[in-house]
Design an enzyme around this catalytic site. Structure first.
Site, PDB file in Angstrom:
ATOM      1  N   ASN A 276       4.522  18.439 -21.716  1.00 34.63           N
ATOM      2  CA  ASN A 276       4.227  18.831 -19.927  1.00 34.63           C
ATOM      3  C   ASN A 276       2.708  18.965 -19.567  1.00 34.63           C
ATOM      4  O   ASN A 276       2.373  18.634 -18.622  1.00 34.63           O
ATOM      5  CB  ASN A 276       4.867  20.354 -20.016  1.00 34.63           C
ATOM      6  CG  ASN A 276       6.556  20.147 -20.444  1.00 34.63           C
ATOM      7  OD1 ASN A 276       6.973  19.172 -20.384  1.00 34.63           O
ATOM      8  ND2 ASN A 276       6.924  21.540 -20.392  1.00 34.63           N
TER       9      ASN A 276
ATOM     10  N   THR B   1      -6.216   1.799  27.929  1.00 28.23           N
ATOM     11  CA  THR B   1      -5.320   2.920  27.660  1.00 28.23           C
ATOM     12  C   THR B   1      -3.705   2.561  28.232  1.00 28.23           C
ATOM     13  O   THR B   1      -3.792   1.641  29.083  1.00 28.23           O
ATOM     14  CB  THR B   1      -5.737   4.130  28.637  1.00 28.23           C
ATOM     15  OG1 THR B   1      -5.619   3.720  29.877  1.00 28.23           O
ATOM     16  CG2 THR B   1      -7.113   4.517  28.165  1.00 28.23           C
ATOM     17  N   HIS B   2      -2.913   2.874  27.620  1.00 33.99           N
ATOM     18  CA  HIS B   2      -1.438   2.567  27.736  1.00 33.99           C
ATOM     19  C   HIS B   2      -1.333   1.066  27.675  1.00 33.99           C
ATOM     20  O   HIS B   2      -0.412   0.423  28.144  1.00 33.99           O
ATOM     21  CB  HIS B   2      -1.037   2.890  29.293  1.00 33.99           C
ATOM     22  CG  HIS B   2      -1.413   4.580  29.508  1.00 33.99           C
ATOM     23  ND1 HIS B   2      -0.655   5.364  29.475  1.00 33.99           N
ATOM     24  CD2 HIS B   2      -2.549   4.878  29.864  1.00 33.99           C
ATOM     25  CE1 HIS B   2      -1.196   6.485  29.740  1.00 33.99           C
ATOM     26  NE2 HIS B   2      -2.253   6.303  30.099  1.00 33.99           N
TER      27      HIS B   2
ATOM     28  N   SER C 245       4.867 -21.674   9.850  1.00 34.34           N
ATOM     29  CA  SER C 245       6.419 -21.592  10.040  1.00 34.34           C
ATOM     30  C   SER C 245       6.816 -22.994   9.294  1.00 34.34           C
ATOM     31  O   SER C 245       6.429 -24.057   9.477  1.00 34.34           O
ATOM     32  CB  SER C 245       6.724 -21.613  11.417  1.00 34.34           C
ATOM     33  OG  SER C 245       8.127 -21.837  11.539  1.00 34.34           O
TER      34      SER C 245
ATOM     35  N   LYS D 144       3.083 -23.020  14.936  1.00 34.98           N
ATOM     36  CA  LYS D 144       2.611 -21.598  14.526  1.00 34.98           C
ATOM     37  C   LYS D 144       1.629 -21.364  13.326  1.00 34.98           C
ATOM     38  O   LYS D 144       1.451 -22.033  12.289  1.00 34.98           O
ATOM     39  CB  LYS D 144       4.009 -21.120  13.982  1.00 34.98           C
ATOM     40  CG  LYS D 144       5.419 -20.723  14.856  1.00 34.98           C
ATOM     41  CD  LYS D 144       5.033 -19.816  15.930  1.00 34.98           C
ATOM     42  CE  LYS D 144       5.758 -18.464  15.119  1.00 34.98           C
ATOM     43  NZ  LYS D 144       5.815 -17.613  16.035  1.00 34.98           N
TER      44      LYS D 144
ATOM     45  N   ASN E  18       0.585 -17.787  11.779  1.00 38.70           N
ATOM     46  CA  ASN E  18       1.158 -16.167  11.980  1.00 38.70           C
ATOM     47  C   ASN E  18       0.335 -15.352  11.257  1.00 38.70           C
ATOM     48  O   ASN E  18      -0.172 -15.481  10.097  1.00 38.70           O
ATOM     49  CB  ASN E  18       2.714 -16.263  11.093  1.00 38.70           C
ATOM     50  CG  ASN E  18       3.673 -17.031  11.828  1.00 38.70           C
ATOM     51  OD1 ASN E  18       3.448 -17.200  13.164  1.00 38.70           O
ATOM     52  ND2 ASN E  18       4.792 -17.635  11.277  1.00 38.70           N
TER      53      ASN E  18
ATOM     54  N   GLU F 132       0.592  -8.233   9.539  1.00 40.64           N
ATOM     55  CA  GLU F 132       1.868  -7.681   9.666  1.00 40.64           C
ATOM     56  C   GLU F 132       2.510  -7.124   8.400  1.00 40.64           C
ATOM     57  O   GLU F 132       3.220  -6.138   8.508  1.00 40.64           O
ATOM     58  CB  GLU F 132       2.792  -8.925  10.219  1.00 40.64           C
ATOM     59  CG  GLU F 132       2.732  -9.558  11.395  1.00 40.64           C
ATOM     60  CD  GLU F 132       3.312 -10.940  11.774  1.00 40.64           C
ATOM     61  OE1 GLU F 132       4.590 -10.839  12.297  1.00 40.64           O
ATOM     62  OE2 GLU F 132       3.168 -11.883  11.119  1.00 40.64           O
TER      63      GLU F 132
ATOM     64  N   LYS G 142       6.144   9.487 -10.890  1.00 38.67           N
ATOM     65  CA  LYS G 142       5.217   8.182 -10.854  1.00 38.67           C
ATOM     66  C   LYS G 142       5.344   7.225 -10.192  1.00 38.67           C
ATOM     67  O   LYS G 142       4.406   6.587  -9.701  1.00 38.67           O
ATOM     68  CB  LYS G 142       5.377   8.199 -12.523  1.00 38.67           C
ATOM     69  CG  LYS G 142       4.752   9.240 -13.375  1.00 38.67           C
ATOM     70  CD  LYS G 142       5.114   8.985 -14.798  1.00 38.67           C
ATOM     71  CE  LYS G 142       4.860  10.298 -15.370  1.00 38.67           C
ATOM     72  NZ  LYS G 142       5.589  11.371 -15.081  1.00 38.67           N
TER      73      LYS G 142
HETATM   74  N1  ARG Z   1       8.183  11.766 -19.179  1.00 36.47           N
HETATM   75  C1  ARG Z   1       7.879  13.030 -18.996  1.00 36.47           C
HETATM   76  C2  ARG Z   1       7.544  13.007 -17.189  1.00 36.47           C
HETATM   77  O1  ARG Z   1       7.105  12.064 -16.913  1.00 36.47           O
HETATM   78  C3  ARG Z   1       6.937  13.866 -19.768  1.00 36.47           C
HETATM   79  C4  ARG Z   1       7.094  15.228 -19.884  1.00 36.47           C
HETATM   80  C5  ARG Z   1       8.248  15.392 -20.526  1.00 36.47           C
HETATM   81  N2  ARG Z   1       8.576  16.860 -20.989  1.00 36.47           N
HETATM   82  C6  ARG Z   1       9.703  17.293 -21.248  1.00 36.47           C
HETATM   83  N3  ARG Z   1       9.670  18.467 -21.779  1.00 36.47           N
HETATM   84  N4  ARG Z   1      10.919  16.513 -21.271  1.00 36.47           N
HETATM   85  O2  ARG Z   1       7.297  14.045 -16.913  1.00 36.47           O
END
Ligand code: ARG
Length: 462
Positions: free
Chosen positions: A114, A159-160, A281, A287, A289, A294, A329
């Protein structure tokens, strides 16, 4: 990733994990990108444990060289990632133990995944913020160079999306610079809160070992240590803050993109985006583009989405760590990858943008862009502003009917609208006179653009 290995937490369990659940709960598929930071954190942790006498120097040396080997295997693509070992942390620890034996099993003393994962993400994000900052700066430098080159170039200001007053193209580029400067400051500010070390919080309550968190923080280049273990293992504010800064940055790039796309159209024809940043295109041979702007505009959607994703991820979580946090993540990584890509391509593109000065100036002449200048002229000659506004309104109506801009009318034609109009009126009706008159800090006068460019260069130093 098939190899079955025993799980570090298997002791409490009597049945194996369901195969689908194993795959469902694993994060190694995406968190392996944290491997360098995980190893960096482990190195510092091992050194600290040695310092406080929990590990012997020999154990520490063996851990450090083992971690080097693991890092080399991963970098070479030779590492066997295993889903049954769930995440990057357990994969690395298991391999370390395979390589060096019992000393590897001692590395996890006084820490938890953790605080480990929270530390890894902070180390990773810190590095990425620096890389993003460098890319952002390159784009800012391209804008400054363009502004300096085009300080005298006149374009219609809108503007606008209606022609309002003439401005200089350099001034317009420096408006973009300012937006990016705020983005850069936001990233610098966010980094301060990223660069605080959660390691030592262990699972949630701290650890009973006499750890030296200051030492670990120093080894890892953190500016300080977190003050509360419960908060530290569960806090992802720093990632949310980064995603908010990224969303705002992308919103700015999206606005630039919208302008470039309009300007590159046959209707505006203000700029030429080099061929190397455009595509054609498959069906319409004529074209060209503006795909890059974009796509940048389009990617803003997913990056804004990631911010909402992280906010929603956190909103119902009780203290302290919850597995929900594993979901932080992918949005964070995707934000970083796309933001870096957008900044890179923008910095390259802006360095090569071709400006069509004559077209811009011609567009500024149309649309009565010096009408405010005429009103200001009347005020200077004693006409109250509201009356002046009325006079100019009538002159513009005459211009619309006769198909002439104010500067194209004969003196007698203009003078019929007010006694306060004299021969010198044409000085203010020219585009150049109009922009040069706005000669104060923040104004569009070429001299002010040059001064702003000089200050911007200084600000980038500081
Ligand atoms: N893979 C977990 C995460 O991304 C790591 C921490 C996991 N901790 C646990 N007590 N399961 O958060």
């Amino acid at each position: 990733m098939t190899e079955q290995q025993s799980k570090p937490w298997a002791g409490r369990f009597t049945e194996p994990t369901d195969a689908f659940v194993e795959a469902f709960t694993a994060s190694v598929g995406f968190d392996q990108r944290l491997y360098r930071h995980d190893i960096e954190g482990s190195r510092a942790h091992a050194q600290m444990l040695t310092h406080i006498g929990v590990l012997t120097q020999a154990e520490c040396d063996s851990i450090l060289s083992g971690l080097d080997k693991v890092a080399a295997e991963i970098a070479a693509g030779e590492f066997q990632w295993s889903v049954s070992l769930e995440d990057v942390h357990m994969n690395i620890e298991a391999r370390l133990t395979q390589l060096i034996g019992d000393a590897g099993k001692k590395l996890h003393t006084g820490r938890s995944r953790n605080d480990q994962v929270a530390t890894d993400i902070r180390l990773y994000l810190r590095e990425e913020i620096d890389a993003i900052g460098a890319e952002l700066r390159r784009l800012q430098e391209a804008l400054i160079a363009l502004a300096e080159r085009e300080a005298d170039t006149i374009m219609p200001g809108f503007t606008h999306l209606q022609v309002a007053q003439p401005v200089t193209f350099g001034h317009h580029m420096m408006a973009w610079f300012e937006m990016l400067q705020r983005d850069a400051q936001r990233l610098v500010d966010c980094r301060k809160r990223v660069n605080i070390m959660p390691l030592g919080s262990a699972a949630l309550a701290g650890t009973s070992y006499p750890i030296d968190r200051e030492m670990t923080a120093r080894l890892l280049g953190f500016d300080g240590v977190t003050e509360n273990s419960l908060d530290a293992v569960s806090d992802r504010d720093f990632a949310i803050e980064f995603c908010a800064a990224a969303a705002l940055l992308m919103t700015h790039l999206s606005r630039f993109s919208e302008e470039l796309i309009l300007w590159a159209s046959a209707q505006f024809d203000f700029v030429d985006i080099p061929d190397s940043f455009c595509t054609g295109s498959s069906i319409m041979p004529q074209k060209k583009n503006p795909d890059v702007p974009e796509l940048v505009r389009g990617k803003t959607g997913r990056i804004n989405g990631h911010l909402i994703c992280l906010l929603t991820l956190m909103k119902g979580q009780p203290l302290a760590y919850n597995k929900d946090n594993q979901e932080d993540k992918e949005p964070l990584f995707d934000t970083i990858d796309n933001l870096r890509g957008c900044l890179k391509v923008y910095a390259d593109m802006m360095a090569t943008l071709q400006v069509k000065r004559d077209n811009m100036e011609r567009a500024a002449i149309q649309g009565f862009s010096t009408a405010t200048d005429l009103a200001d002229y009347l005020v200077r000659n004693g006409v109250p502003f509201r009356d002046a506004h009325e006079v100019v309104g009538k002159a513009v109506r005459h211009g619309v009917e006769s198909g002439k801009d104010l500067g194209e009318m004969a003196f007698e034609e203009l003078a019929q609208f007010s006694d306060a109009i004299h021969e010198d009126v044409f000085d203010v009706l020219t585009l150049r006179g109009s922009v040069s008159a706005r000669d104060h800090i923040g104004g569009t006068a070429p001299a002010q653009v040059r001064a702003a460019v000089a200050r911007a260069r200084q600000r980038l130093q500081g």
